[in-house]
Design an enzyme around this catalytic site. Structure first.
Site, PDB file in Angstrom:
ATOM      1  N   LYS A  17      -0.572 -16.038  55.377  1.00 22.73           N
ATOM      2  CA  LYS A  17      -0.839 -16.376  53.909  1.00 22.73           C
ATOM      3  C   LYS A  17       0.533 -15.402  53.083  1.00 22.73           C
ATOM      4  CE  LYS A  17      -2.789 -12.403  51.987  1.00 22.73           C
ATOM      5  NZ  LYS A  17      -2.132 -11.609  51.146  1.00 22.73           N
ATOM      6  N   PRO A 103       2.905 -10.093  61.096  1.00 16.53           N
ATOM      7  CA  PRO A 103       3.404  -8.538  61.334  1.00 16.53           C
ATOM      8  C   PRO A 103       1.921  -8.060  60.895  1.00 16.53           C
ATOM      9  CG  PRO A 103       4.717  -9.882  59.540  1.00 16.53           C
ATOM     10  CD  PRO A 103       3.950 -10.720  60.246  1.00 16.53           C
ATOM     11  N   VAL A 104       1.522  -6.950  61.552  1.00 17.54           N
ATOM     12  CA  VAL A 104       0.374  -5.992  61.283  1.00 17.54           C
ATOM     13  C   VAL A 104       0.524  -5.198  59.887  1.00 17.54           C
ATOM     14  CG1 VAL A 104      -0.882  -4.028  62.292  1.00 17.54           C
ATOM     15  CG2 VAL A 104      -0.065  -5.871  63.702  1.00 17.54           C
ATOM     16  N   ALA A 105      -0.459  -5.251  59.147  1.00 16.00           N
ATOM     17  CA  ALA A 105      -0.435  -4.664  57.977  1.00 16.00           C
ATOM     18  C   ALA A 105       0.874  -4.959  56.985  1.00 16.00           C
ATOM     19  CB  ALA A 105      -0.462  -3.044  58.038  1.00 16.00           C
ATOM     20  N   GLY A 106       0.995  -6.430  57.026  1.00 18.06           N
ATOM     21  CA  GLY A 106       2.389  -6.848  56.553  1.00 18.06           C
ATOM     22  C   GLY A 106       2.182  -7.542  55.210  1.00 18.06           C
ATOM     23  N   GLY A 107       1.086  -7.695  54.867  1.00 25.01           N
ATOM     24  CA  GLY A 107       0.777  -8.264  53.426  1.00 25.01           C
ATOM     25  C   GLY A 107       0.425  -9.912  53.638  1.00 25.01           C
ATOM     26  N   GLY A 109      -2.230 -11.025  55.574  1.00 25.98           N
ATOM     27  CA  GLY A 109      -3.760 -11.447  55.857  1.00 25.98           C
ATOM     28  C   GLY A 109      -3.729 -11.584  57.374  1.00 25.98           C
ATOM     29  N   GLY A 110      -2.958 -10.805  58.189  1.00 29.97           N
ATOM     30  CA  GLY A 110      -2.981 -10.907  59.822  1.00 29.97           C
ATOM     31  C   GLY A 110      -4.473 -10.676  60.321  1.00 29.97           C
ATOM     32  N   ALA A 113      -7.092 -13.374  59.109  1.00 31.51           N
ATOM     33  CA  ALA A 113      -6.669 -14.772  60.051  1.00 31.51           C
ATOM     34  C   ALA A 113      -7.315 -14.520  61.384  1.00 31.51           C
ATOM     35  CB  ALA A 113      -5.055 -14.993  60.439  1.00 31.51           C
ATOM     36  N   ASP A 145      -9.420 -11.202  52.113  1.00 32.11           N
ATOM     37  CA  ASP A 145      -8.555 -12.508  52.474  1.00 32.11           C
ATOM     38  C   ASP A 145      -9.231 -13.576  53.436  1.00 32.11           C
ATOM     39  OD1 ASP A 145      -5.387 -10.848  52.051  1.00 32.11           O
ATOM     40  OD2 ASP A 145      -6.559 -11.767  50.871  1.00 32.11           O
TER      41      ASP A 145
HETATM   42  C1  LIG Z   1      -3.585  -7.906  48.739  1.00 34.30           C
HETATM   43  C2  LIG Z   1      -4.357  -9.292  49.030  1.00 34.30           C
HETATM   44  O1  LIG Z   1      -3.789  -9.395  50.390  1.00 34.30           O
HETATM   45  C3  LIG Z   1      -3.750 -10.185  48.196  1.00 34.30           C
HETATM   46  O2  LIG Z   1      -4.578 -11.569  48.671  1.00 34.30           O
HETATM   47  C4  LIG Z   1      -5.579  -8.713  48.989  1.00 34.30           C
HETATM   48  O3  LIG Z   1      -6.207  -8.578  47.736  1.00 34.30           O
HETATM   49  C5  LIG Z   1      -6.140  -7.815  49.868  1.00 34.30           C
HETATM   50  O4  LIG Z   1      -7.059  -8.304  50.804  1.00 34.30           O
HETATM   51  P1  LIG Z   1      -7.798  -7.747  52.060  1.00 34.30           P
HETATM   52  O5  LIG Z   1      -6.732  -6.704  52.952  1.00 34.30           O
HETATM   53  O6  LIG Z   1      -8.611  -8.625  52.725  1.00 34.30           O
HETATM   54  O7  LIG Z   1      -8.659  -6.563  51.453  1.00 34.30           O
HETATM   55  P2  LIG Z   1     -10.011  -6.023  52.022  1.00 34.30           P
HETATM   56  O8  LIG Z   1      -9.670  -5.807  53.246  1.00 34.30           O
HETATM   57  O9  LIG Z   1     -10.963  -6.830  51.352  1.00 34.30           O
HETATM   58  O10 LIG Z   1      -9.925  -4.513  50.946  1.00 34.30           O
HETATM   59  C6  LIG Z   1      -8.966  -3.583  51.563  1.00 34.30           C
HETATM   60  C7  LIG Z   1      -8.852  -2.668  50.285  1.00 34.30           C
HETATM   61  O11 LIG Z   1      -7.845  -3.272  49.225  1.00 34.30           O
HETATM   62  C8  LIG Z   1      -8.191  -2.914  47.994  1.00 34.30           C
HETATM   63  N1  LIG Z   1      -8.512  -4.420  47.275  1.00 34.30           N
HETATM   64  C9  LIG Z   1      -8.582  -5.432  47.857  1.00 34.30           C
HETATM   65  C10 LIG Z   1      -8.926  -6.933  47.290  1.00 34.30           C
HETATM   66  C11 LIG Z   1      -9.075  -6.647  46.001  1.00 34.30           C
HETATM   67  N2  LIG Z   1      -9.607  -7.596  45.288  1.00 34.30           N
HETATM   68  N3  LIG Z   1      -9.196  -5.331  45.080  1.00 34.30           N
HETATM   69  C12 LIG Z   1      -8.767  -4.181  45.871  1.00 34.30           C
HETATM   70  O12 LIG Z   1      -8.461  -2.978  45.068  1.00 34.30           O
HETATM   71  C13 LIG Z   1      -9.409  -2.175  48.017  1.00 34.30           C
HETATM   72  O13 LIG Z   1      -8.920  -0.825  48.069  1.00 34.30           O
HETATM   73  C14 LIG Z   1     -10.031  -2.647  49.286  1.00 34.30           C
HETATM   74  O14 LIG Z   1     -10.799  -1.291  49.866  1.00 34.30           O
HETATM   75  N1  LIG Z   2      -7.312  -7.866  64.098  1.00 32.29           N
HETATM   76  C1  LIG Z   2      -6.526  -7.312  63.450  1.00 32.29           C
HETATM   77  N2  LIG Z   2      -5.091  -7.334  63.572  1.00 32.29           N
HETATM   78  C2  LIG Z   2      -4.370  -6.477  62.488  1.00 32.29           C
HETATM   79  N3  LIG Z   2      -4.825  -5.319  62.025  1.00 32.29           N
HETATM   80  C3  LIG Z   2      -5.859  -5.229  62.175  1.00 32.29           C
HETATM   81  C4  LIG Z   2      -7.071  -6.150  62.759  1.00 32.29           C
HETATM   82  N4  LIG Z   2      -8.157  -5.529  62.668  1.00 32.29           N
HETATM   83  C5  LIG Z   2      -8.166  -4.358  62.053  1.00 32.29           C
HETATM   84  N5  LIG Z   2      -6.939  -4.269  61.813  1.00 32.29           N
HETATM   85  C6  LIG Z   2      -6.517  -3.115  60.861  1.00 32.29           C
HETATM   86  O1  LIG Z   2      -6.333  -3.510  59.311  1.00 32.29           O
HETATM   87  C7  LIG Z   2      -5.097  -2.950  59.016  1.00 32.29           C
HETATM   88  C8  LIG Z   2      -4.334  -4.051  57.999  1.00 32.29           C
HETATM   89  O2  LIG Z   2      -4.375  -5.161  58.770  1.00 32.29           O
HETATM   90  P1  LIG Z   2      -3.591  -6.554  58.280  1.00 32.29           P
HETATM   91  O3  LIG Z   2      -2.608  -6.791  59.468  1.00 32.29           O
HETATM   92  O4  LIG Z   2      -4.820  -7.487  58.086  1.00 32.29           O
HETATM   93  O5  LIG Z   2      -2.984  -6.175  57.010  1.00 32.29           O
HETATM   94  P2  LIG Z   2      -2.256  -7.318  55.982  1.00 32.29           P
HETATM   95  O6  LIG Z   2      -1.733  -8.279  56.729  1.00 32.29           O
HETATM   96  O7  LIG Z   2      -1.718  -6.394  55.131  1.00 32.29           O
HETATM   97  O8  LIG Z   2      -3.658  -7.620  55.118  1.00 32.29           O
HETATM   98  P3  LIG Z   2      -3.776  -8.123  53.905  1.00 32.29           P
HETATM   99  O9  LIG Z   2      -2.644  -8.913  53.599  1.00 32.29           O
HETATM  100  O10 LIG Z   2      -5.155  -8.986  53.944  1.00 32.29           O
HETATM  101  O11 LIG Z   2      -4.044  -6.884  53.144  1.00 32.29           O
HETATM  102  C9  LIG Z   2      -4.355  -2.679  60.202  1.00 32.29           C
HETATM  103  O12 LIG Z   2      -3.295  -1.490  59.907  1.00 32.29           O
HETATM  104  C10 LIG Z   2      -5.259  -2.228  61.066  1.00 32.29           C
HETATM  105  O13 LIG Z   2      -5.331  -0.920  61.276  1.00 32.29           O
END
Ligand SMILES: C[C@](O)(CO)[C@H](O)COP(=O)(O)OP(=O)(O)OC[C@H]1O[C@@H](n2ccc(N)nc2=O)[C@H](O)[C@@H]1O
Ligand SMILES: Nc1ncnc2c1ncn2[C@@H]1O[C@H](COP(=O)(O)OP(=O)(O)OP(=O)(O)O)[C@@H](O)[C@H]1O
Length: 310
Positions: A17, A103-107, A109-110, A113, A145
């Site tokens: 996303k 991408p992992v931790a890419g913002g 929602g990997g 998903a 997410d």
């Molecule tokens: C940045 C976004 O991706 C935008 O859609 C989301 O807000 C983050 O969604 P996400 O990674 O699924 O977040 P979660 O795994 O639920 O929470 C991870 C951390 O992000 C912060 N977090 C997340 C969602 C939110 N509404 N407020 C927050 O402050 C909190 O520190 C939380 O501990």
């Molecule tokens: N199935 C998974 N795939 C990727 N990372 C995972 C998974 N399960 C746990 N993680 C942990 O979650 C962290 C964030 O992963 P993710 O790829 O969802 O970040 P993101 O895309 O930035 O998520 P969001 O956009 O929801 O903040 C990773 O650094 C990893 O340590």
């Protein structure tokens, strides 16, 4: 009447996303911030294949930075499977195969998903027959997410971002994504935003930050006009992500210079999302970015949420 043999494996595809709008309000005591966001699901997918097994296991492939993906109970897909099993009183296990493209931790929602795909795949494999609403409830317990990864399309998210209302988006929007080698921790970016706001001396009794999605964003999505959307995409987390990764500013400017209509950090970053005028425009941006050594992905949205493909 012939009955389909119960499936011995289920393959689900779930989208990454982009937040085309992200407004972040105050931080609640539980550590979460109130959000007003517009998600768009894009054609960069995670695939999860679930196979019958006595206990729970997981394999992950597909992207370079796999070393940061846990294979134990910290993995969101594993947590999803175990949460569904306990909610359904299912006694067996599952072998999950995850093929990543987001991408992992890419913002984007990997992990979310993967969790959404695991919920749908295990529900089908085990025949637990949960409703969409029930799967959304479980998804929201896994992460903010996850419900959107189930829902797909374009949607307004409020609360933590997990309370969804569909938003009409006509047509198709073309995006060029520029991933970073290193991910960004979402909690770190939110904490940085809080620190920046404290530094700016926002008084504690300031009026609550407006948590409405501006009408121009929704009008632009309804119109299907990328030029209109380019005028209203916005991300409250961008300043904090750029503080952590200043080089992303250059990527955004390079993308606009290459012809993108606008660029933003996706979610908590570091992936940069460049909105383009058309598929041809996106390809032009990609080739010009490549001259600067920047590899990118051309995706489009909106696309469907987590769905069974076999
Ligand atoms: C940045 C976004 O991706 C935008 O859609 C989301 O807000 C983050 O969604 P996400 O990674 O699924 O977040 P979660 O795994 O639920 O929470 C991870 C951390 O992000 C912060 N977090 C997340 C969602 C939110 N509404 N407020 C927050 O402050 C909190 O520190 C939380 O501990
Ligand atoms: N199935 C998974 N795939 C990727 N990372 C995972 C998974 N399960 C746990 N993680 C942990 O979650 C962290 C964030 O992963 P993710 O790829 O969802 O970040 P993101 O895309 O930035 O998520 P969001 O956009 O929801 O903040 C990773 O650094 C990893 O340590």
């Amino acid at each position: 009447m012939s009955f389909a043999a119960p499936a011995d494996s289920v393959h689900v595809r779930a989208p990454g996303k982009i937040n085309v709008y992200l407004g972040v309000g105050g931080r609640h005591d539980d550590g979460y911030h109130a959000l007003a966001t517009v998600f768009q699901a894009v054609s960069l997918y995670e695939d999860v294949i679930a196979r019958h097994a006595d206990d729970f296991s997981i394999t992950v492939s597909g992207v370079d930075d796999l070393d940061s993906v846990p294979l134990d109970d910290r993995n969101l897909a594993m947590r999803a499977a175990k949460l569904l099993a306990s909610a359904a009183g299912y006694e067996g296990g599952v072998a999950l195969e995850i093929r990543k493209s987001v991408p992992v931790a890419g913002g984007m929602g990997g992990g979310s998903a993967d969790a959404a795909a695991a919920l749908v795949a295990c529900d089908a494999l085990w025949g637990t027959g949960f409703s969409t609403a029930r799967l959304h409830e479980l998804g929201a317990r896994l992460g903010a997410d996850v419900p959107f990864a189930l829902h797909g399309g374009t949607a307004v998210g409020t609360g933590r971002g997990d309370q969804l209302n569909p938003a009409l988006a006509r047509g198709r929007f073309d995006w060029v994504l520029v991933p970073s080698d290193e991910g960004l921790s979402t909690p770190v970016v939110y904490a940085r935003l809080d620190a920046l706001r404290d530094d700016e001396g926002a008084l504690a009794d300031d009026p609550p930050l407006s948590l409405e999605v501006p009408a121009p964003v929704l009008q632009a999505l309804r119109s299907g006009d990328p030029d209109l959307l380019a005028e209203s995409i916005y991300n409250d987390l961008q300043e904090a992500a750029l503080y952590e990764r200043p080089e992303l500013e250059t990527t955004i400017l390079r993308g606009i210079h290459a012809g993108a209509l606008q660029g933003i950090v996706s979610g908590s970053g570091p992936t940069v999302a460049l909105l383009c005028a058309s598929p041809e425009g996106a390809q032009e941006v990609q080739s010009l970015l490549r001259e600067h050594g920047l590899e990118s992905l051309h995706v489009h949205g909106p696309v469907q949420g987590a769905r069974i493909i076999s």
